[in-house]
Design an enzyme around this catalytic site. Structure first.
Site, PDB file in Angstrom:
ATOM      1  N   HIS A 441       0.813  -1.222   0.000  1.00  0.00           N
ATOM      2  CA  HIS A 441       0.000   0.000   0.000  1.00  0.00           C
ATOM      3  C   HIS A 441       0.845   1.270   0.000  1.00  0.00           C
ATOM      4  O   HIS A 441       0.289   2.379  -0.091  1.00  0.00           O
ATOM      5  CB  HIS A 441      -0.940   0.004   1.211  1.00  0.00           C
ATOM      6  CG  HIS A 441      -2.243   0.684   0.962  1.00  0.00           C
ATOM      7  ND1 HIS A 441      -2.568   1.270  -0.248  1.00  0.00           N
ATOM      8  CD2 HIS A 441      -3.335   0.884   1.764  1.00  0.00           C
ATOM      9  CE1 HIS A 441      -3.773   1.784  -0.181  1.00  0.00           C
ATOM     10  NE2 HIS A 441      -4.266   1.575   1.031  1.00  0.00           N
ATOM     11  N   ASP A 445      -2.338   1.829  -4.839  1.00  0.00           N
ATOM     12  CA  ASP A 445      -3.602   2.219  -4.209  1.00  0.00           C
ATOM     13  C   ASP A 445      -4.673   1.178  -4.505  1.00  0.00           C
ATOM     14  O   ASP A 445      -4.511   0.308  -5.370  1.00  0.00           O
ATOM     15  CB  ASP A 445      -4.043   3.598  -4.697  1.00  0.00           C
ATOM     16  CG  ASP A 445      -4.139   3.674  -6.214  1.00  0.00           C
ATOM     17  OD1 ASP A 445      -4.964   2.936  -6.791  1.00  0.00           O
ATOM     18  OD2 ASP A 445      -3.387   4.449  -6.824  1.00  0.00           O
TER      19      ASP A 445
END
Length: 471
Positions: A441, A445
């Site tokens: 992450h 995204d």
């Protein structure tokens, strides 16, 4: 004193009258010749640097014992690092005089493995010892010269062929680039002897069979009964046992510790594989006719590669400080594999250049080597993206852990026949598989992961569309 005495006897001593002349001549020949017998130097065969920062290995099997005669490129032993299994081969012709380690002992890089008494007059080359892995392509080590052409085979395979008096030139290799595998030797031997070999262990996602069809089977045709998996009985010793972590277990400790420092983003979805199930059933017999077992994984892997072309950030890596990102040109897609040695993740190289059939060939090779504990270092390194086939064991969802330095991984659940609505609003049976994704992450995204998963799902739900993008 005896040698000097022998030289005197050879030069001046007459035969005693009480002893026959033949006995004296034999004694003189023995005394005169014995001093000329000389042994070659004893060389300490050291464990060379295997690479990947490995400093120690576990000795898994010895192929020689003290007193055995060896030639160059003969297998000495098999060792296991925290990366892969490696076969060590000899650089010298000679006799094994000493083994420095027992089986399951830890051997250190740069320390002696065995002492070899080299043949007298032979040239002793003080170089790095030869390290042989099954997947290496060093022509001088993995090829055997036979009647003007070279046959690809590892030392263990050549040894098996030699023990059974099989000429490698007569065996058809099913490995990559025609490499002869252990199974090829066993199959060739079975054809010669008429033996029936057990099937090679192979795990794949199984498609649930239709129940009514099984009930409609004629009574005269006995149903194939699959015996339940044998579970070893637990042994209760009544004592705590402590042992060091080594090999692949130690590697897992390091890898997972580093992996869980990464902030994971999870995403799950389901895929309707009904069309793919039908396509695979049509192509399965064609592939088996070519000597390759076709599972669903080649389709999953190829669909992932086609999707990575649109989302290259998922086929990337970041440095330790997360300051630079490297987009990988090759799609080296790994397959998390459950073996008796633990979790292994070999990868199929350059999937973007391979057909579905070629991927199936490579998966067959990796599965065979994984079952035998013979995966090489090159098979285990260089991965850029991973799929975990958890559905081959059970379960529908998983939370896969990213394998650094990769940035994404997918876990595939088992295929289930579940009710779904058709476009006309009718309830129909569908082959449904759950997929769980994890992404780094820090650089990926949720929207990117979702779009990649949607494209991958579209390829599998409409496998004919893959034909348009195949190269």
């Amino acid at each position: 004193r005896q040698r000097r005495r022998g030289r005197r006897l050879c030069s001046i001593s007459p035969a005693p009258p009480a002893v026959s002349q033949e006995v004296v001549m034999m004694s003189l020949m023995t005394l005169c010749v014995s001093p000329a017998v000389s042994r070659g130097p004893i060389v300490q065969f050291k464990l060379s640097d295997i690479g990947e920062g490995i400093m120690e290995v576990t000795v898994k099997e010895w192929y020689v014992k003290e007193g055995d005669k060896v030639s160059q490129f003969d297998s000495i032993c098999e060792v296991q690092s925290d990366k892969a299994s490696v076969t060590i081969t000899s650089r010298y012709d000679g006799v094994i005089r000493k083994l420095y380690y027992d089986v399951d002992a830890t051997a250190l890089v740069g320390k002696p493995l065995v002492d070899i008494e080299t043949e007298s007059g032979s040239e002793v080359i003080q170089e790095e010892d030869v390290v042989e892995t099954p997947a290496m392509a060093r022509e001088e080590h993995t090829h055997q010269e036979i009647k003007g052409h070279k046959t690809q085979a590892t030392p263990s395979v050549r040894r098996l062929a030699m023990e059974n008096n099989i000429k490698l030139s007569e065996v058809v290799g099913t490995g990559k680039d025609g490499r002869i595998l252990k199974e090829d030797i066993l199959n060739f031997l079975a054809k010669q002897t008429g033996a029936i070999l057990p099937p090679t262990p192979f795990q794949e996602i199984q498609t649930p069979g239709p129940g009514p069809a099984a009930a409609a089977r004629p009574a005269s045709t006995p149903a194939a009964v699959t015996p339940p998996p044998s579970t070893p009985r637990p042994a209760f010793t009544g004592k705590d046992v402590t042992e060091p972590l080594k090999g692949f277990h130690r590697a897992m400790v390091k890898t997972m510790t580093a992996a869980l420092m990464i902030p994971h983003f999870g995403y799950c979805d389901e895929v309707d594989l009904s069309r793919l199930v039908g396509l695979r059933s049509e192509l399965r017999s064609v592939a088996e006719g070519r000597g390759v077992r076709l599972s669903y994984m080649p389709f999953f892997i190829k669909a992932a590669s086609l999707s990575l072309l649109h989302f290259p950030i998922l086929n990337a890596s970041v440095d330790e400080g997360c300051q630079n990102i490297t987009y990988k040109a090759s799609h080296n897609i790994g397959l998390a594999m459950d073996t008796s040695q633990g979790l292994l993740v070999p990868n199929v190289k350059n999937v973007q250049l391979l057909s579905v059939f070629e991927i199936a060939q490579e998966l067959n090779r990796l599965q065979t080597l994984g079952s035998a504990g013979q995966l090489g270092t090159s098979d285990m390194t260089g991965g850029t993206f991973t799929l975990s086939n958890i559905g081959s064991i059970g379960g529908t969802y998983a939370k896969p852990v990213i394998l650094p330095p990769e940035v994404a991984i997918g876990a595939l659940g088992k295929i289930q026949v579940l009710p779904r609505f058709s476009t006309g609003g009718q309830v129909v049976p569908a082959h449904i598989m759950k997929v769980s994704w994890s992404a780094d992450h820090r650089i990926i995204d949720g929207a990117t992961m979702c779009r990649f998963s949607n494209l991958w799902r579209e390829y599998l739900e409409n496998p004919a569309s893959m034909v348009l993008d195949l190269k």
